[in-house]
Design a protein around this motif. Structure first.
Motif, PDB file in Angstrom:
ATOM      1  N   VAL A 191      -1.782  -3.946  -1.594  1.00 34.34           N
ATOM      2  CA  VAL A 191      -1.109  -2.690  -1.263  1.00 34.34           C
ATOM      3  C   VAL A 191       0.395  -2.860  -1.417  1.00 34.34           C
ATOM      4  O   VAL A 191       0.980  -3.837  -0.941  1.00 34.34           O
ATOM      5  CB  VAL A 191      -1.449  -2.231   0.173  1.00 34.34           C
ATOM      6  CG1 VAL A 191      -0.714  -0.938   0.512  1.00 34.34           C
ATOM      7  CG2 VAL A 191      -2.956  -2.049   0.335  1.00 34.34           C
ATOM      8  N   PHE A 192       1.027  -1.876  -2.080  1.00 36.99           N
ATOM      9  CA  PHE A 192       2.467  -1.878  -2.320  1.00 36.99           C
ATOM     10  C   PHE A 192       3.074  -0.670  -1.609  1.00 36.99           C
ATOM     11  O   PHE A 192       2.602   0.463  -1.789  1.00 36.99           O
ATOM     12  CB  PHE A 192       2.764  -1.777  -3.817  1.00 36.99           C
ATOM     13  CG  PHE A 192       2.135  -2.871  -4.644  1.00 36.99           C
ATOM     14  CD1 PHE A 192       2.871  -3.981  -5.031  1.00 36.99           C
ATOM     15  CD2 PHE A 192       0.802  -2.788  -5.040  1.00 36.99           C
ATOM     16  CE1 PHE A 192       2.299  -4.987  -5.799  1.00 36.99           C
ATOM     17  CE2 PHE A 192       0.213  -3.786  -5.809  1.00 36.99           C
ATOM     18  CZ  PHE A 192       0.965  -4.890  -6.184  1.00 36.99           C
ATOM     19  N   GLY A 193       4.114  -0.909  -0.802  1.00 37.80           N
ATOM     20  CA  GLY A 193       4.718   0.201  -0.072  1.00 37.80           C
ATOM     21  C   GLY A 193       6.176  -0.063   0.241  1.00 37.80           C
ATOM     22  O   GLY A 193       6.724  -1.138  -0.041  1.00 37.80           O
ATOM     23  N   LYS A 194       6.809   0.916   0.864  1.00 33.51           N
ATOM     24  CA  LYS A 194       8.227   0.814   1.219  1.00 33.51           C
ATOM     25  C   LYS A 194       8.438   0.403   2.666  1.00 33.51           C
ATOM     26  O   LYS A 194       9.413  -0.252   2.993  1.00 33.51           O
ATOM     27  CB  LYS A 194       8.920   2.164   0.982  1.00 33.51           C
ATOM     28  CG  LYS A 194       9.066   2.564  -0.468  1.00 33.51           C
ATOM     29  CD  LYS A 194       9.731   3.932  -0.598  1.00 33.51           C
ATOM     30  CE  LYS A 194      11.151   3.904  -0.078  1.00 33.51           C
ATOM     31  NZ  LYS A 194      11.834   5.206  -0.296  1.00 33.51           N
ATOM     32  N   HIS A 195       7.499   0.799   3.548  1.00 25.80           N
ATOM     33  CA  HIS A 195       7.735   0.683   4.985  1.00 25.80           C
ATOM     34  C   HIS A 195       6.915  -0.465   5.569  1.00 25.80           C
ATOM     35  O   HIS A 195       5.679  -0.416   5.590  1.00 25.80           O
ATOM     36  CB  HIS A 195       7.372   1.993   5.682  1.00 25.80           C
ATOM     37  CG  HIS A 195       8.007   3.195   5.057  1.00 25.80           C
ATOM     38  ND1 HIS A 195       7.336   4.000   4.145  1.00 25.80           N
ATOM     39  CD2 HIS A 195       9.267   3.696   5.175  1.00 25.80           C
ATOM     40  CE1 HIS A 195       8.151   4.972   3.757  1.00 25.80           C
ATOM     41  NE2 HIS A 195       9.318   4.810   4.360  1.00 25.80           N
ATOM     42  N   LEU A 196       7.604  -1.478   6.058  1.00 22.36           N
ATOM     43  CA  LEU A 196       6.929  -2.664   6.585  1.00 22.36           C
ATOM     44  C   LEU A 196       6.042  -2.317   7.778  1.00 22.36           C
ATOM     45  O   LEU A 196       4.934  -2.861   7.907  1.00 22.36           O
ATOM     46  CB  LEU A 196       7.969  -3.723   6.973  1.00 22.36           C
ATOM     47  CG  LEU A 196       7.417  -5.091   7.367  1.00 22.36           C
ATOM     48  CD1 LEU A 196       6.594  -5.694   6.239  1.00 22.36           C
ATOM     49  CD2 LEU A 196       8.552  -6.023   7.762  1.00 22.36           C
ATOM     50  N   ASP A 197       6.495  -1.418   8.649  1.00 29.51           N
ATOM     51  CA  ASP A 197       5.685  -1.033   9.808  1.00 29.51           C
ATOM     52  C   ASP A 197       4.356  -0.433   9.364  1.00 29.51           C
ATOM     53  O   ASP A 197       3.311  -0.703   9.972  1.00 29.51           O
ATOM     54  CB  ASP A 197       6.440  -0.023  10.677  1.00 29.51           C
ATOM     55  CG  ASP A 197       7.590  -0.666  11.439  1.00 29.51           C
ATOM     56  OD1 ASP A 197       7.628  -1.910  11.508  1.00 29.51           O
ATOM     57  OD2 ASP A 197       8.444   0.071  11.954  1.00 29.51           O
ATOM     58  N   ASN A 198       4.387   0.385   8.327  1.00 26.04           N
ATOM     59  CA  ASN A 198       3.144   0.971   7.810  1.00 26.04           C
ATOM     60  C   ASN A 198       2.253  -0.107   7.192  1.00 26.04           C
ATOM     61  O   ASN A 198       1.044  -0.157   7.439  1.00 26.04           O
ATOM     62  CB  ASN A 198       3.440   2.045   6.761  1.00 26.04           C
ATOM     63  CG  ASN A 198       4.039   3.304   7.364  1.00 26.04           C
ATOM     64  OD1 ASN A 198       4.332   3.346   8.562  1.00 26.04           O
ATOM     65  ND2 ASN A 198       4.234   4.319   6.546  1.00 26.04           N
ATOM     66  N   LEU A 199       2.852  -0.958   6.383  1.00 23.07           N
ATOM     67  CA  LEU A 199       2.078  -1.995   5.700  1.00 23.07           C
ATOM     68  C   LEU A 199       1.379  -2.918   6.690  1.00 23.07           C
ATOM     69  O   LEU A 199       0.286  -3.433   6.409  1.00 23.07           O
ATOM     70  CB  LEU A 199       2.985  -2.806   4.773  1.00 23.07           C
ATOM     71  CG  LEU A 199       3.472  -2.088   3.504  1.00 23.07           C
ATOM     72  CD1 LEU A 199       4.527  -2.927   2.787  1.00 23.07           C
ATOM     73  CD2 LEU A 199       2.306  -1.791   2.571  1.00 23.07           C
ATOM     74  N   ASN A 200       1.975  -3.132   7.851  1.00 19.56           N
ATOM     75  CA  ASN A 200       1.354  -3.996   8.857  1.00 19.56           C
ATOM     76  C   ASN A 200       0.035  -3.426   9.381  1.00 19.56           C
ATOM     77  O   ASN A 200      -0.777  -4.166   9.953  1.00 19.56           O
ATOM     78  CB  ASN A 200       2.316  -4.221  10.027  1.00 19.56           C
ATOM     79  CG  ASN A 200       3.460  -5.140   9.661  1.00 19.56           C
ATOM     80  OD1 ASN A 200       3.346  -5.956   8.737  1.00 19.56           O
ATOM     81  ND2 ASN A 200       4.584  -5.033  10.361  1.00 19.56           N
ATOM     82  N   LEU A 201      -0.180  -2.122   9.193  1.00 14.56           N
ATOM     83  CA  LEU A 201      -1.432  -1.497   9.633  1.00 14.56           C
ATOM     84  C   LEU A 201      -2.575  -1.741   8.656  1.00 14.56           C
ATOM     85  O   LEU A 201      -3.736  -1.529   9.001  1.00 14.56           O
ATOM     86  CB  LEU A 201      -1.234   0.010   9.820  1.00 14.56           C
ATOM     87  CG  LEU A 201      -0.245   0.434  10.915  1.00 14.56           C
ATOM     88  CD1 LEU A 201      -0.053   1.948  10.886  1.00 14.56           C
ATOM     89  CD2 LEU A 201      -0.736  -0.007  12.284  1.00 14.56           C
ATOM     90  N   PHE A 202      -2.258  -2.202   7.448  1.00 19.31           N
ATOM     91  CA  PHE A 202      -3.277  -2.442   6.416  1.00 19.31           C
ATOM     92  C   PHE A 202      -3.896  -3.827   6.615  1.00 19.31           C
ATOM     93  O   PHE A 202      -3.911  -4.658   5.712  1.00 19.31           O
ATOM     94  CB  PHE A 202      -2.668  -2.330   5.023  1.00 19.31           C
ATOM     95  CG  PHE A 202      -2.300  -0.933   4.599  1.00 19.31           C
ATOM     96  CD1 PHE A 202      -3.002  -0.288   3.591  1.00 19.31           C
ATOM     97  CD2 PHE A 202      -1.231  -0.259   5.186  1.00 19.31           C
ATOM     98  CE1 PHE A 202      -2.661   0.997   3.174  1.00 19.31           C
ATOM     99  CE2 PHE A 202      -0.875   1.015   4.785  1.00 19.31           C
ATOM    100  CZ  PHE A 202      -1.601   1.658   3.782  1.00 19.31           C
TER     101      PHE A 202
END
Length: 338
Positions: A191-202
């Motif tokens: 998964v590639f994203g901008k927001h680290l807080d969001n990515l931590n949910l993956f």
């Protein structure tokens, strides 16, 4: 039968209207609804003025579940919980109904689910188990969009599925990555994203990267673009750079503006680009069966529920849309008490 419908008359202004509803087909009383970004674009007035003038006033919301009140066919019993299908085919066509110009879609051209009662044909509802979490079940429609796109990808892809890349750390990216991991457990989901807080949910993903911190040697076989808006351009550019030859690029993100694509590299790598929008009955059935067989998915999908708003008045509905608009991540669920 008298039915009260709650329509958006103009941006940020709802009105109440009294309609007649005939007692035939399946009559459903909405119980839990979910706000989509498409609903927000109408509510905020961010669609082009000519589209707003053409489509409003209109009841919003195309994601939701409800309780059967009446069914003249006897297929459904009073009290059955069902997910409502917003796509309504008008005539047979050579393509799937969710891509047919002859289809009508609720909350986009004709009334959505913000009313006391909804009249549907029997093939426009799918029964769900009583034990389903209603907050998650409310956005089965959104899950079904990812489901149908992944199903089409599975039929189309001709190269290995060893590494699957998902661009976007929002709701669609979360759901797409989760379903990919469920359907292809042996594949590496990145998964590639901008927001680290969001990515931590993956937590179910094999790897996550912020888009500016991707290893130089990372390659993926197939890509799923779940970004949308103007950011689609940079996502698609990065996808084309990282994808292996003859991979597929599966587009889910919606943009109001044209997005440039590096066609030179698309040709050089022999890439296939596939658009995905909406879904059909078989996708809803597939999602319901998937959730039945793997109830653990609810634990992940519950992470998307960031707001639950009880709706007892038009002011409650307005406040729910305002609260959803400032939410950075997740879904706003409406407990429909109208």
């Amino acid at each position: 039968m008298i039915n009260i419908v709650y329509r958006l008359k103009s941006p940020k202004f709802f009105e109440e209207a009294i309609d007649e509803i005939e007692l035939d087909g399946v009559i459903v009383r909405p119980s839990y609804l979910s706000i989509c970004q498409a609903d927000q674009r109408y509510y905020q007035g961010s669609r082009p003025a000519e589209i707003l003038e053409k489509k409003l006033p209109m009841a919003l919301i195309h994601e939701g579940i409800g309780e059967v009140v009446f069914d003249d066919s006897g297929e459904y019993k009073s009290g059955d919980m069902v997910v409502m299908i917003p796509n309504t085919p008008v005539e047979d066509d050579v393509c799937r109904p969710n891509y047919s110009y002859s289809s009508k879609f609720r909350g986009s051209g004709f009334d959505g689910f913000t009313s006391d009662l909804i009249k549907l044909e029997s093939d426009r509802v799918v029964k769900i188990p009583d034990e389903f979490n209603p907050h998650v079940a409310a956005f089965i429609e959104l899950i079904s969009v990812a489901y149908q796109g992944i199903s089409r990808f599975d039929e189309l892809a001709i190269t290995p599925k060893d590494a699957l890349g998902v661009w976007g750390d929002g709701n669609v990216g979360f759901i797409t990555a989760l379903l990919l991991k469920e359907k292809f457990p042996e594949s590496k989901v990145v998964v590639f994203g901008k927001h680290l807080d969001n990515l931590n949910l993956f937590s179910f993903a094999d790897e996550t990267y912020q888009i500016h911190m991707v290893p130089d040697d990372l390659r993926i076989d197939h890509a799923f673009e779940c970004v949308g808006s103007s950011a689609s351009q940079s996502a698609i550019e990065q996808i084309i750079d990282l994808i292996n030859p003859q991979g597929t690029i599966n587009l889910f993100g919606v943009s109001e503006y044209p997005v440039p694509v590096n066609t030179r590299m698309v040709l050089e790598k022999g890439l296939t680009i596939q658009g995905n929008s909406r879904s059909e009955r078989e996708d809803f059935v597939g999602v319901v069966e998937t959730l039945k067989q793997n109830p653990k998915l609810f634990e992940y999908l519950e992470k998307l529920v960031t707001n639950v708003c009880e709706i007892n008045s038009l002011n409650d509905l307005k406040e729910a849309f305002d609260k959803d608009y400032i939410s950075i991540f997740g879904k706003t669920i409406l407990k429909w008490n109208k």
